[in-house]
Design an enzyme around this catalytic site. Structure first.
Site, PDB file in Angstrom:
ATOM      1  N   HIS A 102       1.373   6.225  -2.340  1.00 41.98           N
ATOM      2  CA  HIS A 102       2.743   6.192  -1.847  1.00 41.98           C
ATOM      3  C   HIS A 102       3.670   7.047  -2.708  1.00 41.98           C
ATOM      4  O   HIS A 102       3.999   6.693  -3.830  1.00 41.98           O
ATOM      5  CB  HIS A 102       3.252   4.734  -1.801  1.00 41.98           C
ATOM      6  CG  HIS A 102       4.632   4.606  -1.245  1.00 41.98           C
ATOM      7  ND1 HIS A 102       5.554   3.708  -1.719  1.00 41.98           N
ATOM      8  CD2 HIS A 102       5.248   5.287  -0.244  1.00 41.98           C
ATOM      9  CE1 HIS A 102       6.677   3.841  -1.046  1.00 41.98           C
ATOM     10  NE2 HIS A 102       6.513   4.790  -0.144  1.00 41.98           N
TER      11      HIS A 102
ATOM     12  N   GLU B 255       2.922   5.377  -6.254  1.00 41.72           N
ATOM     13  CA  GLU B 255       2.265   4.071  -6.283  1.00 41.72           C
ATOM     14  C   GLU B 255       0.839   4.239  -5.761  1.00 41.72           C
ATOM     15  O   GLU B 255       0.645   4.709  -4.637  1.00 41.72           O
ATOM     16  CB  GLU B 255       3.029   3.064  -5.422  1.00 41.72           C
ATOM     17  CG  GLU B 255       4.395   2.702  -5.968  1.00 41.72           C
ATOM     18  CD  GLU B 255       5.170   1.773  -5.060  1.00 41.72           C
ATOM     19  OE1 GLU B 255       5.879   0.894  -5.568  1.00 41.72           O
ATOM     20  OE2 GLU B 255       5.095   1.939  -3.823  1.00 41.72           O
TER      21      GLU B 255
END
Length: 314
Positions: A170, A182
């Protein structure tokens, strides 16, 4: 005897570490599915850090627009990076662009890639159909990753036969500027895959953080409930949106207040995330719907992008 034992354990530990490292995939060839802001941003930073990239979308027109956006973004980066070296700036832009090719046929380009990063519409069915199809054409070693900000990675992985080679990756918008990534590990994601994606993120010049497959991961899981609590505070009449924004900027040091941030992110985007979480866990008080947010979205008032949200924009 104790010394010998320590030496043996140390030797075994070093050997195990070396073996694990040897098994990791060095990602050099990346296929990015989706030429929107996120996909184009991911393609740009990958190409700028020495990776070969194929950017995929549905039409040549979309890809031409994506490539134009990438070139403009690269020139802004180059202007700062090579402030006193215009020739170096031009060479940087040209070299990066030469590392990006485009295609409208995802299935035909994934056969030799190390990593597929999906950055298409936030729709579980559409994403699952894409991954299920690409799973048939990608090499066995190829890692699949989704850039989703709200959907469950495990649900996406289950559409393929490579659950151990599937994870979340992410990025944050704008990708060339935001340092965070992430890396989401499902219960099925192998350590080899997970470590390969951590290494890839660092190779992009990003700072990766690890998280399990929990709703919203880290940032959105903390951010969205904070934003919704600000809305509820206003709904109850405890404070005005203007005063809440001022309080959080001056009192907490945030660059934007919660209502300003909601309008910037997009009220429809926030509602989509919240609705998805509510569907997964309807009893969680943090995931309850907000009437004023729902009303604005129903009225097509999405924030800055539509000209009006919690605030009006010219």
């Amino acid at each position: 005897m104790a010394f010998v034992t320590r030496q043996f354990v140390r030797s075994m530990s070093s050997s195990s570490t070396a073996t694990a490292s040897a098994k990791k995939i060095l990602v050099k060839h990346v296929t990015v599915i989706g030429g929107g802001l996120m996909g184009a941003g991911i393609a740009q930073v990958a190409a700028a850090t020495g990776h070969t990239v194929v950017l995929v979308d549905q039409t040549e027109d979309i890809l031409a627009k994506s490539r134009k956006g990438i070139e403009e973004s690269l020139r802004r980066v180059a202007k700062k990076k090579f402030a006193e070296n215009p020739k170096g700036a031009d060479e940087f832009v040209a070299k990066t662009l030469s590392s990006i090719s485009t295609s409208t046929d995802a299935a035909s380009v994934v056969h030799s890639t190390h990593l597929v990063v999906e950055a298409i519409v936030e729709n579980l069915q559409v994403k699952n159909e894409l991954f299920k199809r690409l799973d048939k054409f990608a090499a066995e070693h190829t890692i699949f990753a989704s850039n989703t900000s709200s959907l469950q990675i495990t649900s996406l992985a289950n559409s393929t036969t490579r659950q151990d080679r599937f994870a979340g990756l992410h990025f944050f918008n704008p990708v060339p500027l935001m340092k965070l990534v992430e890396v989401i590990k499902t219960p099925m994601t192998s350590q080899k895959t997970f470590e390969s994606l951590l290494d890839f993120s660092r190779a992009l010049g990003k700072d990766p953080v690890a998280c399990k497959d929990t709703p919203g991961f880290i940032v959105n899981r903390l951010l969205v409930p904070y934003l919704m609590e600000a809305v509820r505070l206003c709904e109850r009449g405890d404070a005005s949106k203007e005063d809440i924004d001022t309080a959080m900027k001056l009192g907490a040091g945030y660059p934007m207040g919660p209502f300003e941030l909601l309008d910037y992110v997009g009220l429809d985007t926030t509602k989509f995330i919240l609705d998805g979480w509510h569907e997964m866990d309807s009893k969680n008080p943090l995931f309850q719907p907000c009437p004023s947010l729902n009303k604005l979205v129903a009225e097509k008032k999405f924030g800055k992008k539509s000209g009006e949200g919690f605030y009006k924009y010219k």
